[in-house]
Design a protein around this motif. Structure first.
Motif, PDB file in Angstrom:
ATOM      1  N   GLY A   1     -21.590   7.163 -54.718  1.00  0.00           N
ATOM      2  CA  GLY A   1     -22.852   6.425 -54.807  1.00  0.00           C
ATOM      3  C   GLY A   1     -23.221   5.776 -53.489  1.00  0.00           C
ATOM      4  N   THR A   2     -24.515   5.732 -53.237  1.00  0.00           N
ATOM      5  CA  THR A   2     -25.024   5.016 -52.060  1.00  0.00           C
ATOM      6  C   THR A   2     -25.961   3.928 -52.561  1.00  0.00           C
ATOM      7  OG1 THR A   2     -24.990   7.085 -50.848  1.00  0.00           O
ATOM      8  CG2 THR A   2     -26.249   5.302 -49.886  1.00  0.00           C
ATOM      9  N   GLN A  50     -23.105  -1.576 -46.561  1.00  0.00           N
ATOM     10  CA  GLN A  50     -23.328  -0.810 -47.796  1.00  0.00           C
ATOM     11  C   GLN A  50     -24.233   0.387 -47.530  1.00  0.00           C
ATOM     12  OE1 GLN A  50     -24.994  -3.598 -50.564  1.00  0.00           O
ATOM     13  NE2 GLN A  50     -23.158  -4.832 -50.632  1.00  0.00           N
ATOM     14  N   LYS A  51     -25.199   0.179 -46.617  1.00  0.00           N
ATOM     15  CA  LYS A  51     -26.186   1.224 -46.380  1.00  0.00           C
ATOM     16  C   LYS A  51     -25.595   2.371 -45.550  1.00  0.00           C
ATOM     17  CE  LYS A  51     -30.968   1.428 -44.904  1.00  0.00           C
ATOM     18  NZ  LYS A  51     -32.053   0.634 -44.323  1.00  0.00           N
ATOM     19  N   ASN A  99     -17.997   3.346 -50.515  1.00  0.00           N
ATOM     20  CA  ASN A  99     -18.528   2.949 -51.819  1.00  0.00           C
ATOM     21  C   ASN A  99     -17.557   3.321 -52.950  1.00  0.00           C
ATOM     22  OD1 ASN A  99     -20.260   2.856 -54.275  1.00  0.00           O
ATOM     23  ND2 ASN A  99     -21.816   2.320 -52.762  1.00  0.00           N
ATOM     24  N   GLY A 100     -17.307   2.351 -53.821  1.00  0.00           N
ATOM     25  CA  GLY A 100     -16.351   2.564 -54.914  1.00  0.00           C
ATOM     26  C   GLY A 100     -16.950   3.232 -56.134  1.00  0.00           C
ATOM     27  N   VAL A 144     -28.214   8.451 -54.671  1.00  0.00           N
ATOM     28  CA  VAL A 144     -28.663   7.096 -54.347  1.00  0.00           C
ATOM     29  C   VAL A 144     -28.706   6.263 -55.629  1.00  0.00           C
ATOM     30  CG1 VAL A 144     -30.638   5.763 -53.520  1.00  0.00           C
ATOM     31  CG2 VAL A 144     -29.968   7.876 -52.352  1.00  0.00           C
ATOM     32  N   LEU A 145     -28.160   5.086 -55.563  1.00  0.00           N
ATOM     33  CA  LEU A 145     -28.143   4.172 -56.714  1.00  0.00           C
ATOM     34  C   LEU A 145     -29.062   2.993 -56.387  1.00  0.00           C
ATOM     35  CD1 LEU A 145     -24.257   4.185 -57.299  1.00  0.00           C
ATOM     36  CD2 LEU A 145     -25.964   5.739 -58.296  1.00  0.00           C
TER      37      LEU A 145
END
Ligand SMILES: Nc1nc2c(ncn2[C@@H]2O[C@H](COP(=O)(O)OP(=O)(O)OP(=O)(O)O)[C@@H](O)[C@H]2O)c(=O)[nH]1
Ligand SMILES: [Mg+2]
Length: 215
Positions: free
Chosen positions: A112-113, A126-127, A133-134, A175-176
């Motif tokens: 996930g991003t 994060q970006k 990312n977990g 993308v989340l």
């Protein structure tokens, strides 16, 4: 078909309910496993209010070891991983992680991003470093093929991604939107949080340096 959710949790008593409220309403999960990794708060007690399997390590062994515990005791076709401190998790995020794997024969893992939407902003790390990312989905065959994750601690995501890389396996990055999480400084206060962050970076860096030895 076995679809298993894994939630590694270390001192997440105030936050884990928001994540389990969502996961326990998803009908395709055949098992939800919370690994309380020697927390000193009541993470397990909160988890036990839900229809999940709570495993408690009596001492803290790290995020990688927590995940390994569940991989060793289950036989999933798909494994989905969620941090216990997410803000804004919805079923559509879960679907976005698993759907590409169901549709594709080749893709073995989705990562996930986080992306800002109307509701949240995300920080630079994060970006740009979605390798960390977990929020992930792994096909069972890939998860079972991974060398032991027990030593990796916070390097677990890097190790999974590097392993896929070395094997030339296909990974996708859905993308989340509007999903984020609490940062260590928010959980622990600035000083404690920052020191814990340095420790996390150390563990991630260590994994970067030595992962080849373990593959
Ligand atoms: N089981 C287990 N889970 C852990 C451990 N350390 C962290 N976690 C969990 O892993 C998830 C991510 O950990 P965080 O400390 O929030 O790390 P992060 O979100 O990558 O980092 P920041 O946002 O930068 O603070 C959370 O659900 C934690 O509870 C651990 O030692 N054992
Ligand atoms: Mg976090």
């Amino acid at each position: 078909m076995e679809v298993i959710a894994i939630v590694p949790a270390y001192n997440e008593e105030p936050r884990i309910a928001d994540v389990l409220d969502v996961l326990t309403h998803i009908d395709y999960f055949t098992g939800i496993y919370v690994v309380d990794d020697g927390s000193i708060d009541d993470t397990s007690m909160v988890a036990n209010r839900y229809d999940v399997t709570t495993i408690r390590h009596s001492q803290n062994l790290g995020k990688g070891a927590a995940i390994q515990t569940v991989l060793d005791m289950t036989d999933g076709d798909y494994y989905l991983f969620f941090d216990a401190d997410l803000i804004g998790l919805t079923k559509s995020h879960v679907d976005a992680l698993i759907e590409p794997l169901i549709r594709s024969e080749d893709i073995v893992m989705s990562v996930g991003t986080f992306k800002a939407g109307s509701k949240v902003s995300v920080n630079l790390a994060q970006k740009y470093f979605s390798i960390l990312n977990g929020q992930r989905c792994l096909k069972g065959c890939f998860a079972k093929q991974l060398p032991s994750l027990s030593w990796t601690r916070f390097g677990v995501e890097v190790f999974m991604s590097k392993y896929a890389d070395i094997k030339h396996y296909k990974v996708c990055y859905p993308v989340l939107y509007n999903l984020t999480h609490y940062r260590k400084e928010e959980k622990l206060g600035f000083k404690k949080g920052f020191l814990y962050r340095l420790q996390m970076y150390k563990e991630i860096l260590y994994t970067y340096m030595v992962y080849k030895k373990y593959i």
